[in-house]
Design a protein around this motif. Structure first.
Motif: not given
Length: 232
Positions: A166-181, A150-158
């Motif tokens: 596009e969402f992952f790009r915003r995740m990286k810009r926000a430096r959201t910590p993630y892991r590949i399982v 929600e803080a990242l604004g969800g997916f872009d409906p456009d």
């Protein structure tokens, strides 16, 4: 609770297998299944879901981004999972999600392999274990804390094609910590069956480069329709 959002467009056959599988592997995990039907679904997917004890969420929009946002708004869980109907999760799916988010991560993805184990497709699957250009695609099954989503604004409906990237790009810009399982999902190879291996890989690369260069979503969608033969 983990809320699994499943965007659906004419996936009757896949749902009849996937939903019982999810219901079986959830074990003691509190899990909410949220299948979201596109406004153009006409193959009886809703009836299959009701037979399996689920009431589908309706979304008049046909874009996957809008469907996933609609499911996220309905979700009661603190964790959101965005799962494609033709992707088969491993038995440890919910355990892996819970374990990852209990560590210092706010989101994650899964590696995957194809249901057609040719050498070339095994090579493609291997690279889903690495963080690279194609990381973040929908088949890798994004899972994320709801408050982070929600803080990242969800997916872009456009975005009618590249909503995941596009969402992952915003995740990286926000430096959201993630892991590949590293516990493979199983992904349908139907696109490769309808098109050649070389055609799919070159077309995917071409479309992704255009996306990162700022090409408009509608243009990408039209190009996609010209580059790939549709699934039967």
């Amino acid at each position: 609770m983990i809320s699994v959002v499943i965007p659906i467009h004419n996936e009757r056959n896949n749902l009849s297998r996937l939903i019982p599988h999810l219901q079986r592997i959830r074990g003691d995990h509190p899990v909410e299944l949220l299948p979201v039907l596109s406004g153009a679904t006409r193959d009886g997917s809703a009836e299959v879901l009701r037979e399996l004890g689920l009431e589908p969420v309706r979304c008049e929009a046909t874009s996957r981004a809008s469907q996933m946002n609609a499911g996220a708004r309905r979700a009661r869980g603190t964790t959101l999972v965005f799962l494609h109907a033709d992707v088969w999760p491993p038995d440890e799916f919910f355990r892996d999600i819970s374990r990852t988010l209990s560590e210092d991560y706010q989101a994650g993805f899964f590696s995957y392999r194809f249901d057609n184990p040719t050498l070339l497709l095994r090579i493609n699957g291997y690279f889903t274990r690495k963080d690279g250009l194609f990381t973040g695609g929908g088949d890798q099954c994004l899972f994320i804390e709801k408050q982070t989503f929600e803080a990242l604004g969800g997916f872009d409906p456009d975005q009618v094609l590249m909503e995941d990237f596009e969402f992952f790009r915003r995740m990286k810009r926000a430096r959201t910590p993630y892991r590949i399982v590293h516990n493979d999902m199983v992904v349908s190879a139907r696109k490769y069956k309808r098109n050649s291996y070389l055609r799919v890989n070159l077309s995917n690369l071409f479309l992704l480069i255009l996306f990162y260069c700022g090409c408009k979503p509608d243009t990408l969608k039209r190009l996609y329709g010209k580059l790939f033969r549709p699934n039967p």
